[in-house]
Design a protein around this motif. Structure first.
Motif, PDB file in Angstrom:
ATOM      1  N   MET A 245       2.702  -1.107  -0.413  1.00 36.97           N
ATOM      2  CA  MET A 245       1.933  -1.811   0.602  1.00 36.97           C
ATOM      3  C   MET A 245       0.655  -1.031   0.872  1.00 36.97           C
ATOM      4  SD  MET A 245       3.113  -2.808   4.464  1.00 36.97           S
ATOM      5  CE  MET A 245       4.343  -3.937   3.842  1.00 36.97           C
ATOM      6  N   TYR A 246      -0.469  -1.739   1.077  1.00 35.05           N
ATOM      7  CA  TYR A 246      -1.699  -1.065   1.445  1.00 35.05           C
ATOM      8  C   TYR A 246      -2.368  -1.826   2.562  1.00 35.05           C
ATOM      9  CZ  TYR A 246      -4.118  -4.621  -1.366  1.00 35.05           C
ATOM     10  OH  TYR A 246      -4.588  -5.789  -1.885  1.00 35.05           O
ATOM     11  N   GLN A 247      -3.305  -1.163   3.250  1.00 37.42           N
ATOM     12  CA  GLN A 247      -3.930  -1.742   4.428  1.00 37.42           C
ATOM     13  C   GLN A 247      -5.445  -1.755   4.248  1.00 37.42           C
ATOM     14  OE1 GLN A 247      -2.565  -0.077   8.025  1.00 37.42           O
ATOM     15  NE2 GLN A 247      -4.028  -1.129   9.319  1.00 37.42           N
ATOM     16  N   THR A 248      -6.081  -2.899   4.495  1.00 38.91           N
ATOM     17  CA  THR A 248      -7.533  -3.025   4.461  1.00 38.91           C
ATOM     18  C   THR A 248      -7.970  -3.516   5.828  1.00 38.91           C
ATOM     19  OG1 THR A 248      -7.436  -3.625   2.134  1.00 38.91           O
ATOM     20  CG2 THR A 248      -9.503  -4.059   3.288  1.00 38.91           C
ATOM     21  N   GLY A 249      -8.580  -2.627   6.631  1.00 33.50           N
ATOM     22  CA  GLY A 249      -8.895  -2.980   8.010  1.00 33.50           C
ATOM     23  C   GLY A 249      -7.606  -3.249   8.758  1.00 33.50           C
ATOM     24  N   ASP A 250      -7.568  -4.408   9.425  1.00 29.18           N
ATOM     25  CA  ASP A 250      -6.361  -4.782  10.164  1.00 29.18           C
ATOM     26  C   ASP A 250      -5.406  -5.609   9.318  1.00 29.18           C
ATOM     27  OD1 ASP A 250      -8.376  -5.289  13.091  1.00 29.18           O
ATOM     28  OD2 ASP A 250      -7.230  -3.509  12.472  1.00 29.18           O
ATOM     29  N   ARG A 251      -5.794  -5.825   8.037  1.00 31.54           N
ATOM     30  CA  ARG A 251      -5.001  -6.731   7.201  1.00 31.54           C
ATOM     31  C   ARG A 251      -4.079  -5.946   6.278  1.00 31.54           C
ATOM     32  NH1 ARG A 251      -7.461 -10.664   2.495  1.00 31.54           N
ATOM     33  NH2 ARG A 251      -5.503 -11.618   1.853  1.00 31.54           N
ATOM     34  N   LYS A 252      -2.820  -6.318   6.260  1.00 30.06           N
ATOM     35  CA  LYS A 252      -1.855  -5.696   5.365  1.00 30.06           C
ATOM     36  C   LYS A 252      -1.487  -6.693   4.281  1.00 30.06           C
ATOM     37  CE  LYS A 252       0.286  -2.663   8.809  1.00 30.06           C
ATOM     38  NZ  LYS A 252       1.543  -2.310   9.477  1.00 30.06           N
ATOM     39  N   GLU A 253      -1.445  -6.214   3.061  1.00 32.19           N
ATOM     40  CA  GLU A 253      -1.080  -7.067   1.936  1.00 32.19           C
ATOM     41  C   GLU A 253       0.059  -6.415   1.174  1.00 32.19           C
ATOM     42  OE1 GLU A 253      -4.145  -8.667  -0.436  1.00 32.19           O
ATOM     43  OE2 GLU A 253      -5.671  -8.371   1.088  1.00 32.19           O
ATOM     44  N   GLN A 254       0.970  -7.220   0.788  1.00 35.50           N
ATOM     45  CA  GLN A 254       2.133  -6.746   0.044  1.00 35.50           C
ATOM     46  C   GLN A 254       1.858  -6.833  -1.449  1.00 35.50           C
ATOM     47  OE1 GLN A 254       5.148  -5.766   1.446  1.00 35.50           O
ATOM     48  NE2 GLN A 254       5.941  -5.212  -0.537  1.00 35.50           N
ATOM     49  N   ILE A 255       1.978  -5.716  -2.116  1.00 35.36           N
ATOM     50  CA  ILE A 255       1.899  -5.726  -3.580  1.00 35.36           C
ATOM     51  C   ILE A 255       3.300  -6.010  -4.101  1.00 35.36           C
ATOM     52  CG2 ILE A 255       1.409  -4.400  -5.647  1.00 35.36           C
ATOM     53  CD1 ILE A 255      -0.551  -2.757  -4.072  1.00 35.36           C
ATOM     54  N   MET A 256       3.466  -7.140  -4.711  1.00 33.34           N
ATOM     55  CA  MET A 256       4.769  -7.516  -5.231  1.00 33.34           C
ATOM     56  C   MET A 256       4.974  -6.904  -6.614  1.00 33.34           C
ATOM     57  SD  MET A 256       6.017  -9.207  -2.779  1.00 33.34           S
ATOM     58  CE  MET A 256       7.493  -9.832  -3.577  1.00 33.34           C
ATOM     59  N   GLU A 257       5.929  -6.011  -6.700  1.00 29.86           N
ATOM     60  CA  GLU A 257       6.231  -5.393  -7.986  1.00 29.86           C
ATOM     61  C   GLU A 257       7.131  -6.304  -8.798  1.00 29.86           C
ATOM     62  OE1 GLU A 257       7.901  -1.553  -7.412  1.00 29.86           O
ATOM     63  OE2 GLU A 257       5.935  -0.604  -7.243  1.00 29.86           O
ATOM     64  N   LYS A 258       6.873  -6.378 -10.088  1.00 27.50           N
ATOM     65  CA  LYS A 258       7.713  -7.131 -10.993  1.00 27.50           C
ATOM     66  C   LYS A 258       7.954  -6.273 -12.222  1.00 27.50           C
ATOM     67  CE  LYS A 258       8.228 -11.557 -13.416  1.00 27.50           C
ATOM     68  NZ  LYS A 258       7.566 -12.846 -13.787  1.00 27.50           N
ATOM     69  N   LYS A 259       9.136  -5.681 -12.285  1.00 23.56           N
ATOM     70  CA  LYS A 259       9.513  -4.818 -13.395  1.00 23.56           C
ATOM     71  C   LYS A 259      10.310  -5.633 -14.405  1.00 23.56           C
ATOM     72  CE  LYS A 259      10.015  -0.942 -10.157  1.00 23.56           C
ATOM     73  NZ  LYS A 259       8.903  -0.091 -10.578  1.00 23.56           N
ATOM     74  N   GLY A 260      10.018  -5.461 -15.682  1.00 22.07           N
ATOM     75  CA  GLY A 260      10.712  -6.220 -16.706  1.00 22.07           C
ATOM     76  C   GLY A 260      11.177  -5.358 -17.863  1.00 22.07           C
ATOM     77  N   ILE A 261      12.180  -5.840 -18.582  1.00 20.97           N
ATOM     78  CA  ILE A 261      12.727  -5.149 -19.748  1.00 20.97           C
ATOM     79  C   ILE A 261      12.453  -6.000 -20.978  1.00 20.97           C
ATOM     80  CG2 ILE A 261      14.795  -4.165 -20.812  1.00 20.97           C
ATOM     81  CD1 ILE A 261      16.003  -4.133 -17.934  1.00 20.97           C
ATOM     82  N   ILE A 262      11.797  -5.402 -21.956  1.00 25.73           N
ATOM     83  CA  ILE A 262      11.449  -6.094 -23.196  1.00 25.73           C
ATOM     84  C   ILE A 262      12.245  -5.471 -24.335  1.00 25.73           C
ATOM     85  CG2 ILE A 262       9.569  -6.845 -24.692  1.00 25.73           C
ATOM     86  CD1 ILE A 262       7.640  -6.179 -22.392  1.00 25.73           C
ATOM     87  N   PHE A 263      12.919  -6.317 -25.103  1.00 26.54           N
ATOM     88  CA  PHE A 263      13.774  -5.836 -26.186  1.00 26.54           C
ATOM     89  C   PHE A 263      13.158  -6.081 -27.563  1.00 26.54           C
ATOM     90  CE2 PHE A 263      16.856  -6.537 -22.797  1.00 26.54           C
ATOM     91  CZ  PHE A 263      17.735  -5.471 -22.934  1.00 26.54           C
ATOM     92  N   ASP A 264      13.346  -5.125 -28.425  1.00 29.84           N
ATOM     93  CA  ASP A 264      13.229  -5.313 -29.867  1.00 29.84           C
ATOM     94  C   ASP A 264      14.451  -6.111 -30.321  1.00 29.84           C
ATOM     95  OD1 ASP A 264      12.546  -4.756 -32.666  1.00 29.84           O
ATOM     96  OD2 ASP A 264      14.166  -3.279 -32.590  1.00 29.84           O
TER      97      ASP A 264
END
Length: 225
Positions: free
Chosen positions: A1-20
């Motif tokens: 999460m980070y804050q810009t002025g009074d506004r907070k924005e959620q960074i949505m993490e998306k972790k994935g697994i890629i197979f050979d």
């Protein structure tokens, strides 16, 4: 999460697994060798039998390099034409006969799918991954697939393509040979070595000796500081 002025924005993490595919999810070499030997006998020469060991030795190569390795005596046009027919027959064979799955594959996919989206990237021809998914009814486990046969891109580029089009903020590639590790580096993703597969990897990297070890190692790779 980070804050810009009074506004907070959620960074949505998306972790994935890629197979050979080959040497990581299954070993199809015996069936591929049968299909290719039939085509070579009918379309090229009955003096040549393609062995399982030959197929295993070239798995992981892009299709053009694979053809050059197996049929160096043919000019490029002839070997690529032969390769295309071999690939078509191979896909058809695998759709009806499957290959050899590595132990605990489906249980591992089920466990991983509960927490992460799953993907496949391979240097194979078009239709090969689909044959695997169709025979075992594994389509529901994977969000996306990509391969060399679809676009002519090397594995690192296709890993990056899957990461970008699926909006992954972090990914790990699971593969069994040095080329898989190199591709993961090119794509800017993490890597886990399937040490039960066809090859070795340098330098020292996280590894598994069986698929049942993967869920726990993925957690360490993604969340270790």
């Amino acid at each position: 999460m980070y804050q810009t002025g009074d506004r907070k924005e959620q960074i949505m993490e998306k972790k994935g697994i890629i197979f050979d595919m080959d040497g990581t999810l299954w070993d199809s070499a015996e069936g591929v060798a049968k299909a290719w030997s039939k085509v070579v006998s009918e379309r090229y020469t009955d003096q040549r039998v393609i062995t399982k060991e030959e197929i295993q030795s070239v798995m992981g190569l892009t299709m053009d390099k694979l053809a050059q390795a197996l049929f160096p005596e043919l000019d490029e046009e002839k070997r690529m034409n032969l390769l295309q027919i071999c690939g078509e027959d191979e896909n058809e064979y695998l759709r009806h006969h499957g290959g050899i799955l590595y132990d605990d594959l489906e249980d591992t996919l089920k466990a991983l799918k509960e927490k992460y989206p799953l993907y496949i990237v391979s240097n194979c021809q078009s239709g090969y991954i689909e044959a695997f998914l169709e025979y075992y009814d594994f389509g529901s486990y994977f969000e996306d697939i990509e391969c060399y046969g679809n676009n002519g891109l090397k594995k690192g580029d296709n890993i990056r393509k899957v990461v970008e089009r699926n909006g992954l903020t972090e990914a790990v590639y699971v593969g069994d040979i040095q080329g898989d590790y190199d591709a993961s580096r090119e794509a800017g993703v993490k890597f886990i070595h399937a040490a039960y597969g066809f090859g070795t990897v340098e330098p020292k990297v996280p590894l598994i000796h069986g698929l049942a070890e993967l869920p726990m190692l993925v957690e360490k790779v993604f969340f270790s500081v």
